[in-house]
Scaffold this motif. Structure first.
Motif, mmCIF file in Angstrom:
data_model
loop_
_atom_site.group_PDB
_atom_site.id
_atom_site.type_symbol
_atom_site.label_atom_id
_atom_site.label_comp_id
_atom_site.label_asym_id
_atom_site.label_seq_id
_atom_site.Cartn_x
_atom_site.Cartn_y
_atom_site.Cartn_z
ATOM 1 N N LEU A 37 0.829 -1.210 0.000
ATOM 2 C CA LEU A 37 0.000 0.000 0.000
ATOM 3 C C LEU A 37 0.862 1.257 0.000
ATOM 4 C CD1 LEU A 37 -3.015 -0.977 2.304
ATOM 5 C CD2 LEU A 37 -2.709 -1.273 -0.158
ATOM 6 N N ASN A 38 2.023 1.181 0.650
ATOM 7 C CA ASN A 38 2.967 2.309 0.557
ATOM 8 C C ASN A 38 3.377 2.532 -0.900
ATOM 9 O OD1 ASN A 38 2.932 2.799 3.266
ATOM 10 N ND2 ASN A 38 4.941 1.919 3.719
ATOM 11 N N SER A 39 3.616 1.435 -1.607
ATOM 12 C CA SER A 39 3.989 1.540 -3.024
ATOM 13 C C SER A 39 2.855 2.153 -3.828
ATOM 14 C CB SER A 39 4.321 0.155 -3.585
ATOM 15 O OG SER A 39 5.434 -0.386 -2.936
ATOM 16 N N ALA A 40 1.618 1.718 -3.543
ATOM 17 C CA ALA A 40 0.462 2.248 -4.271
ATOM 18 C C ALA A 40 0.350 3.753 -4.070
ATOM 19 C CB ALA A 40 -0.825 1.560 -3.816
ATOM 20 N N GLU A 41 0.617 4.183 -2.858
ATOM 21 C CA GLU A 41 0.550 5.618 -2.572
ATOM 22 C C GLU A 41 1.629 6.368 -3.366
ATOM 23 O OE1 GLU A 41 0.616 8.629 1.254
ATOM 24 O OE2 GLU A 41 0.661 6.468 1.600
ATOM 25 N N ALA A 42 2.797 5.765 -3.426
ATOM 26 C CA ALA A 42 3.896 6.408 -4.189
ATOM 27 C C ALA A 42 3.547 6.460 -5.677
ATOM 28 C CB ALA A 42 5.191 5.635 -3.975
ATOM 29 N N PHE A 43 2.958 5.403 -6.214
ATOM 30 C CA PHE A 43 2.541 5.398 -7.629
ATOM 31 C C PHE A 43 1.495 6.485 -7.876
ATOM 32 C CE2 PHE A 43 3.285 0.524 -7.491
ATOM 33 C CZ PHE A 43 4.644 0.698 -7.675
ATOM 34 N N ALA A 44 0.557 6.602 -6.934
ATOM 35 C CA ALA A 44 -0.518 7.599 -7.084
ATOM 36 C C ALA A 44 0.056 9.014 -7.078
ATOM 37 C CB ALA A 44 -1.546 7.425 -5.968
ATOM 38 N N GLU A 45 0.994 9.248 -6.189
ATOM 39 C CA GLU A 45 1.592 10.582 -6.104
ATOM 40 C C GLU A 45 2.414 10.886 -7.355
ATOM 41 O OE1 GLU A 45 3.591 10.332 -2.384
ATOM 42 O OE2 GLU A 45 1.811 10.907 -1.238
ATOM 43 N N ALA A 46 3.033 9.855 -7.913
ATOM 44 C CA ALA A 46 3.828 10.048 -9.136
ATOM 45 C C ALA A 46 2.935 10.090 -10.373
ATOM 46 C CB ALA A 46 4.848 8.914 -9.266
ATOM 47 N N GLY A 47 1.700 9.595 -10.235
ATOM 48 C CA GLY A 47 0.802 9.518 -11.391
ATOM 49 C C GLY A 47 1.279 8.516 -12.424
ATOM 50 N N TYR A 48 1.974 7.507 -11.983
ATOM 51 C CA TYR A 48 2.516 6.500 -12.900
ATOM 52 C C TYR A 48 2.459 5.124 -12.242
ATOM 53 C CZ TYR A 48 5.439 4.216 -16.349
ATOM 54 O OH TYR A 48 5.903 3.364 -17.332
ATOM 55 N N TRP A 49 1.898 4.165 -12.990
ATOM 56 C CA TRP A 49 1.693 2.816 -12.471
ATOM 57 C C TRP A 49 2.492 1.847 -13.335
ATOM 58 C CZ3 TRP A 49 -1.282 2.479 -8.050
ATOM 59 C CH2 TRP A 49 -1.915 3.679 -7.678
ATOM 60 N N PRO A 50 3.644 1.385 -12.834
ATOM 61 C CA PRO A 50 4.554 0.589 -13.672
ATOM 62 C C PRO A 50 3.984 -0.781 -14.048
ATOM 63 C CG PRO A 50 5.304 0.589 -11.400
ATOM 64 C CD PRO A 50 4.159 1.552 -11.463
ATOM 65 N N MET A 51 4.452 -1.254 -15.176
ATOM 66 C CA MET A 51 4.025 -2.565 -15.672
ATOM 67 C C MET A 51 4.886 -3.665 -15.047
ATOM 68 S SD MET A 51 4.113 -3.852 -19.633
ATOM 69 C CE MET A 51 3.555 -2.253 -20.233
ATOM 70 N N ASN A 52 4.265 -4.740 -14.579
ATOM 71 C CA ASN A 52 5.011 -5.922 -14.144
ATOM 72 C C ASN A 52 4.987 -6.908 -15.306
ATOM 73 O OD1 ASN A 52 6.133 -8.172 -13.031
ATOM 74 N ND2 ASN A 52 4.439 -8.598 -11.620
ATOM 75 N N ASP A 53 6.027 -6.866 -16.128
ATOM 76 C CA ASP A 53 5.994 -7.673 -17.353
ATOM 77 C C ASP A 53 6.362 -9.137 -17.116
ATOM 78 O OD1 ASP A 53 8.662 -7.356 -16.928
ATOM 79 O OD2 ASP A 53 9.066 -6.161 -18.726
ATOM 80 N N THR A 54 6.480 -9.528 -15.850
ATOM 81 C CA THR A 54 6.652 -10.966 -15.582
ATOM 82 C C THR A 54 5.306 -11.628 -15.259
ATOM 83 O OG1 THR A 54 7.019 -10.688 -13.196
ATOM 84 C CG2 THR A 54 8.958 -10.546 -14.629
ATOM 85 N N ALA A 55 4.244 -10.824 -15.189
ATOM 86 C CA ALA A 55 2.926 -11.385 -14.835
ATOM 87 C C ALA A 55 2.012 -11.518 -16.046
ATOM 88 C CB ALA A 55 2.252 -10.500 -13.790
ATOM 89 N N CYS A 56 2.465 -11.033 -17.199
ATOM 90 C CA CYS A 56 1.566 -10.958 -18.374
ATOM 91 C C CYS A 56 1.039 -12.323 -18.818
ATOM 92 C CB CYS A 56 2.281 -10.288 -19.538
ATOM 93 S SG CYS A 56 2.967 -8.667 -19.123
ATOM 94 N N ASP A 57 1.827 -13.365 -18.614
ATOM 95 C CA ASP A 57 1.413 -14.684 -19.117
ATOM 96 C C ASP A 57 0.799 -15.572 -18.044
ATOM 97 O OD1 ASP A 57 3.715 -14.966 -17.664
ATOM 98 O OD2 ASP A 57 4.598 -16.494 -18.970
ATOM 99 N N LYS A 58 0.579 -15.036 -16.859
ATOM 100 C CA LYS A 58 0.015 -15.848 -15.770
ATOM 101 C C LYS A 58 -1.497 -16.034 -15.948
ATOM 102 C CE LYS A 58 3.910 -16.202 -13.441
ATOM 103 N NZ LYS A 58 4.809 -15.504 -14.389
ATOM 104 N N PHE A 59 -1.984 -17.148 -15.440
ATOM 105 C CA PHE A 59 -3.421 -17.451 -15.446
ATOM 106 C C PHE A 59 -4.020 -17.368 -16.859
ATOM 107 C CE2 PHE A 59 -2.411 -15.327 -11.358
ATOM 108 C CZ PHE A 59 -2.458 -16.442 -10.574
ATOM 109 N N GLY A 60 -3.301 -17.901 -17.802
ATOM 110 C CA GLY A 60 -3.821 -17.915 -19.162
ATOM 111 C C GLY A 60 -3.624 -16.610 -19.906
ATOM 112 N N GLY A 61 -2.906 -15.695 -19.310
ATOM 113 C CA GLY A 61 -2.626 -14.429 -19.996
ATOM 114 C C GLY A 61 -3.489 -13.293 -19.471
ATOM 115 N N CYS A 62 -2.847 -12.170 -19.176
ATOM 116 C CA CYS A 62 -3.575 -11.001 -18.668
ATOM 117 C C CYS A 62 -4.513 -10.465 -19.745
ATOM 118 C CB CYS A 62 -2.577 -9.921 -18.258
ATOM 119 S SG CYS A 62 -3.352 -8.375 -17.766
ATOM 120 N N LYS A 63 -5.675 -9.971 -19.309
ATOM 121 C CA LYS A 63 -6.646 -9.451 -20.278
ATOM 122 C C LYS A 63 -6.127 -8.213 -20.996
ATOM 123 C CE LYS A 63 -9.005 -7.362 -16.325
ATOM 124 N NZ LYS A 63 -10.173 -7.450 -15.454
#
Lengths: 72, 329
Positions: free
Chosen positions: B268-294
């Motif tokens: 949640l600390n990270s989420a707050e930092a992302f919100a303040e920066a106005g930027y939400w980074p991509m986790n490109d190691t999760a894209c293929d999990k659970f049959g692929g991200c929508k």
């Protein structure tokens, strides 16, 4: 009483009688019994189903069970 | 503090006013954030939803609602057959406006007929359910139990928020399908539907698992009782054979719950930092999990054309239609 499941399912649900609901339940229980015996299920979207005939058949009862995966 | 009367009608935003800082979290939104901050951004902040997703949500909601109605009915002394009759009638009423494309896999497996047969088969299968619905101290059965409780910390730097007053803490919220006793122990029971086989591979996904850990914690807090873990009651939808029902257990120790809370603090600390920066980074190691991200088809494109692909394949939900952890059921 209607003798077609598709017709029953497509009706305004508020117009269904208690007997109609029971017929739908009996149909699905019968389908389950047929699947258990290895028969291919009837596809209601492409075939008419005689509900009155189905309700006369004996439906096989399932036995309850819990499969416990011991974890943690 | 949050005005409880606003919470109960479910109209309050889970975000601090004028910010992208979410203060009320459920397992779904925490899961998005942990999986990929960009997934969280597209879903929670911007409200993008796949055009074909509603069928799964509608089916799952109707399935849960039916089992809830049955459990309440039985807890009130109504017979198995009468309860089933009422539940099936309710399904027919609430799904009357469903229009399913039976040529798609989703439509074949998730439609009115499969819903009725799945609910009926489940209830007949567990007619003598070895688990018993827990009766709370006020006499109500612990079925579809909504929970909301405060954590002992809140967003940093947002301790004075009008109109809420001083020190808005984070809130954890959600809904427990059912709390049950089994072999003299208390468990949360969570219903799942699946089209895949509920074997070891299926149940392994719940250990560790964000949702199940939160539900164990929530059960302990809300009921003030020693909840051991979660029973996952999986229903496999089959077209040619009988539907299959398997239950798996997942346990949590107090140390595991404490660890989850510590980790949540940092997330949640990270989420707050992302919100303040106005930027939400991509986790490109999760894209293929659970049959692929929508959103895989969007994130795989160059940033300057992503908006175009979002608009082509997704709908942007109105604010009141977006996922809101504070929405009442």
């Amino acid at each position: 009483m209607a003798n077609d499941l598709d017709e029953l399912m497509s009706r305004d649900p508020m117009s269904l009688s208690a007997q109609d609901i029971d017929a739908i339940i009996a149909y699905h229980r019968n389908q389950r019994a047929r699947k258990a015996s290895g028969e291919k299920p009837v596809r209601t979207s492409s075939a008419n189903v005689d509900i009155s005939a189905i309700t006369k058949k004996i439906v096989k009862e399932s036995k309850p069970a819990v499969v416990c995966d011991r974890r943690g | 503090m949050v005005d409880e009367s606003l919470l109960m009608i479910g109209t309050i935003s889970p975000f601090l006013p004028g910010t992208q800082i979410q203060f009320a979290w459920d397992s779904t939104s925490i899961g998005y954030l942990k999986t990929c901050p960009r997934l969280y951004q597209y879903t929670m902040l911007e409200g993008w939803s796949p055009k074909s997703e509603s069928i799964h949500l509608a089916f799952g909601t109707a399935y849960h609602s039916a089992l809830e109605s049955y459990a309440r009915s039985r807890a009130n002394g109504v017979s198995h057959e009468d309860s089933i009759h009422d539940v099936i009638a309710e399904i027919l009423r609430t799904t009357a406006d469903w229009v399913m494309d039976l040529s798609t896999k989703a439509g074949k497996y998730k439609n009115r007929a499969t819903l009725i047969s799945l609910v009926l088969d489940y209830l007949d299968y567990f007619v003598d359910d070895p688990t018993e619905t827990y009766i709370m101290s006020d006499g109500r059965p612990a079925v579809e139990l909504s929970f909301r409780f405060e954590l002992d910390w809140g967003p940093e730097g947002y301790q004075v928020i009008e109109p809420y007053g001083m020190g808005q803490p984070y809130i954890l919220c959600g809904h427990l399908d059912r709390v049950v006793t089994f072999n003299d122990q208390l468990f949360v029971m969570d219903h799942k539907t699946t089209t895949s086989a509920p074997g070891d591979y299926y149940f392994n996904q719940y250990e560790p698992n964000n949702q199940m850990t939160l539900y164990t914690l929530a059960g302990q807090v809300v009921l003030n009782a020693p909840i051991r873990g979660v029973i996952i009651s999986a229903a496999q939808i089959l077209l040619e054979k009988e539907h299959r029902f398997v239950r798996g257990f997942t346990y949590r120790t107090q140390d595991q719950l404490d660890e989850w809370l510590l980790d949540l603090h940092l997330h949640l600390n990270s989420a707050e930092a992302f919100a303040e920066a106005g930027y939400w980074p991509m986790n490109d190691t999760a894209c293929d999990k659970f049959g692929g991200c929508k959103f895989r088809g969007v994130c795989s494109k160059s940033p300057e054309v992503r908006e175009m692909f979002l608009k082509a394949d997704f709908v942007k939900l109105e604010l009141d239609q977006r996922w809101n952890p504070l929405a009442s059921r």
